[in-house]
Design a protein around this motif. Structure first.
Motif, mmCIF file in Angstrom:
data_model
loop_
_atom_site.group_PDB
_atom_site.id
_atom_site.type_symbol
_atom_site.label_atom_id
_atom_site.label_comp_id
_atom_site.label_asym_id
_atom_site.label_seq_id
_atom_site.Cartn_x
_atom_site.Cartn_y
_atom_site.Cartn_z
ATOM 1 N N ALA A 102 69.659 25.389 -39.863
ATOM 2 C CA ALA A 102 70.803 26.293 -39.744
ATOM 3 C C ALA A 102 71.881 25.617 -38.913
ATOM 4 O O ALA A 102 71.598 24.901 -37.966
ATOM 5 C CB ALA A 102 70.368 27.604 -39.085
ATOM 6 N N GLY A 103 73.138 25.832 -39.268
ATOM 7 C CA GLY A 103 74.249 25.188 -38.572
ATOM 8 C C GLY A 103 74.599 25.916 -37.287
ATOM 9 O O GLY A 103 75.150 27.021 -37.314
ATOM 10 N N VAL A 104 74.234 25.314 -36.151
ATOM 11 C CA VAL A 104 74.552 25.933 -34.869
ATOM 12 C C VAL A 104 76.022 25.701 -34.536
ATOM 13 O O VAL A 104 76.545 24.599 -34.737
ATOM 14 C CB VAL A 104 73.660 25.343 -33.752
ATOM 15 C CG1 VAL A 104 74.050 25.916 -32.394
ATOM 16 C CG2 VAL A 104 72.193 25.617 -34.047
ATOM 17 N N THR A 105 76.685 26.717 -34.055
ATOM 18 C CA THR A 105 78.090 26.579 -33.670
ATOM 19 C C THR A 105 78.312 27.305 -32.340
ATOM 20 O O THR A 105 77.447 28.030 -31.874
ATOM 21 C CB THR A 105 79.011 27.179 -34.753
ATOM 22 O OG1 THR A 105 80.365 26.853 -34.444
ATOM 23 C CG2 THR A 105 78.879 28.692 -34.834
ATOM 24 N N TYR A 106 79.460 27.046 -31.733
ATOM 25 C CA TYR A 106 79.804 27.703 -30.467
ATOM 26 C C TYR A 106 81.085 28.495 -30.651
ATOM 27 O O TYR A 106 82.089 27.976 -31.179
ATOM 28 C CB TYR A 106 79.964 26.674 -29.354
ATOM 29 C CG TYR A 106 78.648 26.138 -28.851
ATOM 30 C CD1 TYR A 106 78.015 26.709 -27.750
ATOM 31 C CD2 TYR A 106 78.020 25.085 -29.503
ATOM 32 C CE1 TYR A 106 76.795 26.227 -27.297
ATOM 33 C CE2 TYR A 106 76.798 24.604 -29.063
ATOM 34 C CZ TYR A 106 76.189 25.174 -27.954
ATOM 35 O OH TYR A 106 74.982 24.706 -27.534
ATOM 36 N N LEU A 107 81.061 29.753 -30.215
ATOM 37 C CA LEU A 107 82.256 30.603 -30.216
ATOM 38 C C LEU A 107 82.833 30.611 -28.810
ATOM 39 O O LEU A 107 82.096 30.518 -27.821
ATOM 40 C CB LEU A 107 81.901 32.035 -30.621
ATOM 41 C CG LEU A 107 81.328 32.251 -32.017
ATOM 42 C CD1 LEU A 107 81.040 33.741 -32.222
ATOM 43 C CD2 LEU A 107 82.287 31.749 -33.075
ATOM 44 N N HIS A 108 84.137 30.709 -28.733
ATOM 45 C CA HIS A 108 84.758 30.830 -27.417
ATOM 46 C C HIS A 108 85.980 31.717 -27.522
ATOM 47 O O HIS A 108 86.576 31.883 -28.587
ATOM 48 C CB HIS A 108 85.154 29.451 -26.872
ATOM 49 C CG HIS A 108 86.169 28.726 -27.694
ATOM 50 N ND1 HIS A 108 87.522 28.936 -27.561
ATOM 51 C CD2 HIS A 108 86.009 27.809 -28.691
ATOM 52 C CE1 HIS A 108 88.176 28.161 -28.422
ATOM 53 N NE2 HIS A 108 87.282 27.471 -29.127
ATOM 54 N N GLY A 109 86.329 32.310 -26.398
ATOM 55 C CA GLY A 109 87.498 33.172 -26.331
ATOM 56 C C GLY A 109 87.890 33.361 -24.879
ATOM 57 O O GLY A 109 87.394 32.673 -23.990
ATOM 58 N N GLY A 110 88.769 34.347 -24.611
ATOM 59 C CA GLY A 110 89.212 34.581 -23.253
ATOM 60 C C GLY A 110 90.362 35.559 -23.219
ATOM 61 O O GLY A 110 90.703 36.194 -24.219
ATOM 62 N N SER A 111 90.966 35.630 -22.064
ATOM 63 C CA SER A 111 92.051 36.601 -21.883
ATOM 64 C C SER A 111 93.412 36.006 -22.220
ATOM 65 O O SER A 111 94.443 36.652 -21.978
ATOM 66 C CB SER A 111 92.054 37.131 -20.443
ATOM 67 O OG SER A 111 92.304 36.075 -19.519
ATOM 68 N N ASN A 112 93.417 34.771 -22.756
ATOM 69 C CA ASN A 112 94.666 34.157 -23.231
ATOM 70 C C ASN A 112 95.731 34.118 -22.136
ATOM 71 O O ASN A 112 96.915 34.331 -22.396
ATOM 72 C CB ASN A 112 95.179 34.916 -24.465
ATOM 73 C CG ASN A 112 96.170 34.091 -25.267
ATOM 74 O OD1 ASN A 112 96.199 32.863 -25.157
ATOM 75 N ND2 ASN A 112 96.999 34.762 -26.069
ATOM 76 N N GLY A 113 95.284 33.843 -20.888
ATOM 77 C CA GLY A 113 96.230 33.758 -19.776
ATOM 78 C C GLY A 113 96.631 35.087 -19.203
ATOM 79 O O GLY A 113 97.395 35.144 -18.232
ATOM 80 N N VAL A 114 96.148 36.192 -19.792
ATOM 81 C CA VAL A 114 96.479 37.527 -19.298
ATOM 82 C C VAL A 114 95.503 37.905 -18.193
ATOM 83 O O VAL A 114 94.289 37.718 -18.332
ATOM 84 C CB VAL A 114 96.419 38.556 -20.434
ATOM 85 C CG1 VAL A 114 96.688 39.975 -19.899
ATOM 86 C CG2 VAL A 114 97.421 38.188 -21.517
ATOM 87 N N VAL A 115 96.014 38.429 -17.081
ATOM 88 C CA VAL A 115 95.160 38.848 -15.971
ATOM 89 C C VAL A 115 94.400 40.097 -16.375
ATOM 90 O O VAL A 115 94.980 41.054 -16.907
ATOM 91 C CB VAL A 115 96.003 39.114 -14.710
ATOM 92 C CG1 VAL A 115 95.136 39.690 -13.598
ATOM 93 C CG2 VAL A 115 96.679 37.839 -14.250
ATOM 94 N N LEU A 116 93.065 40.075 -16.160
ATOM 95 C CA LEU A 116 92.255 41.247 -16.472
ATOM 96 C C LEU A 116 92.602 42.401 -15.538
ATOM 97 O O LEU A 116 93.090 42.201 -14.430
ATOM 98 C CB LEU A 116 90.764 40.883 -16.349
ATOM 99 C CG LEU A 116 90.269 39.797 -17.316
ATOM 100 C CD1 LEU A 116 88.812 39.469 -17.032
ATOM 101 C CD2 LEU A 116 90.451 40.225 -18.763
ATOM 102 N N SER A 117 92.310 43.616 -16.012
ATOM 103 C CA SER A 117 92.689 44.818 -15.269
ATOM 104 C C SER A 117 91.941 44.915 -13.946
ATOM 105 O O SER A 117 90.801 44.471 -13.824
ATOM 106 C CB SER A 117 92.380 46.067 -16.108
ATOM 107 O OG SER A 117 93.090 46.007 -17.330
ATOM 108 N N SER A 118 92.613 45.501 -12.944
ATOM 109 C CA SER A 118 91.999 45.730 -11.641
ATOM 110 C C SER A 118 92.540 47.033 -11.084
ATOM 111 O O SER A 118 93.502 47.592 -11.584
ATOM 112 C CB SER A 118 92.302 44.576 -10.676
ATOM 113 O OG SER A 118 93.700 44.491 -10.433
ATOM 114 N N GLY A 119 91.889 47.512 -10.025
ATOM 115 C CA GLY A 119 92.331 48.751 -9.412
ATOM 116 C C GLY A 119 91.137 49.625 -9.102
ATOM 117 O O GLY A 119 89.972 49.194 -9.172
#
Length: 244
Positions: A102-119
């Motif tokens: 089976a073809g193993v692959t890697y997925l990646h992602g992120g917040s695209n430079g956007v600061v995650l919510s806080s409070g």
């Protein structure tokens, strides 16, 4: 001539004549009888050691003695030098071709430079593959519908997250969860998750758990921030498609 007359009386002794010469030695008299043994004299002082005598002749070989007891084992000797390499064996026959993996692959992602919510409270954000992000969404269905990407059947594991800063002093924390489903199903049952907490390490990983996907399930990552400092984030995971 007439006859001889009678002998007259002896005349008086004449004067002693002079001493004559010493006569010859008389013959040796007979040996007298042995006298009695005298008393034993005192022991004399020891004489000096005489010179060593010449070596005597070699004596006959004696009989062989009995075998002595076996001595204790000696210490192990040092390792000998490595021997020369042996000759290279003949090349074995080529094995049969194995089944396609089976073809193993890697997925990646992120917040695209956007600061995650806080409070105050817990703030929910969603990140999809390829840095798609939607922030401050309160429901899983909304977040999944906006950033989720469809997957083939298979399994996800080795989940990792990196932020550009720490969450802050506990109990401040970010909990990241890999979600699967459709636009109308939740991902609360997922065990593929990790937590960033404290002031020293801005990363987390789950190298043990896995998450199985059916064909068409959407994949996304939920960020649940409880009081943590706002940061951007990125994630990756390994995906192994099911065998065709």
């Amino acid at each position: 001539m007439g006859a001889a007359g009678a002998t007259g009386p002896a005349g008086a002794d004449g004067a002693v004549g002079a001493k004559g010469d010493k006569g010859d030695a008389g013959a040796t008299g007979a040996v007298g009888a042995a006298g009695a043994t005298g008393a034993t004299g005192a022991v004399g002082a020891a004489g000096a050691t005489g010179a060593a005598g010449a070596q005597g002749l070699k004596g006959d070989t004696g009989t062989t003695g009995t075998t002595g007891a076996t001595g204790a084992a000696g210490a192990q000797g040092i390792q000998g030098l490595q021997g020369n390499p042996g000759t290279t064996g003949t090349t074995g026959a080529t094995g049969a071709t194995g089944p396609a993996g089976a073809g193993v692959t890697y997925l990646h992602g992120g917040s695209n430079g956007v600061v995650l919510s806080s409070g105050a409270g817990t703030k929910i954000d969603w990140m999809g593959p390829g840095n798609g992000v939607v922030v401050n969404q309160s429901t899983v269905t909304t977040g999944t519908a906006l950033v989720g990407a469809p997957m083939p059947a298979g399994s996800a594991d080795h989940f990792r997250v990196f932020m550009n800063g720490t969450a802050g002093t506990a109990p401040k924390q970010y909990v990241f969860t890999v979600c699967k489903g459709t636009a109308t199903t939740a991902c609360s049952s997922s065990t593929l998750t990790c937590t960033v907490t404290g002031t020293t390490d801005p990363t987390c990983t789950d190298p043990i758990d896995s998450l199985t996907f059916s064909d068409g399930d959407l994949v996304s990552v939920e960020s649940a921030n409880t009081g943590g400092t706002a940061h951007v984030a990125g994630w990756s995971l390994r995906f192994t498609p099911s065998a065709p």
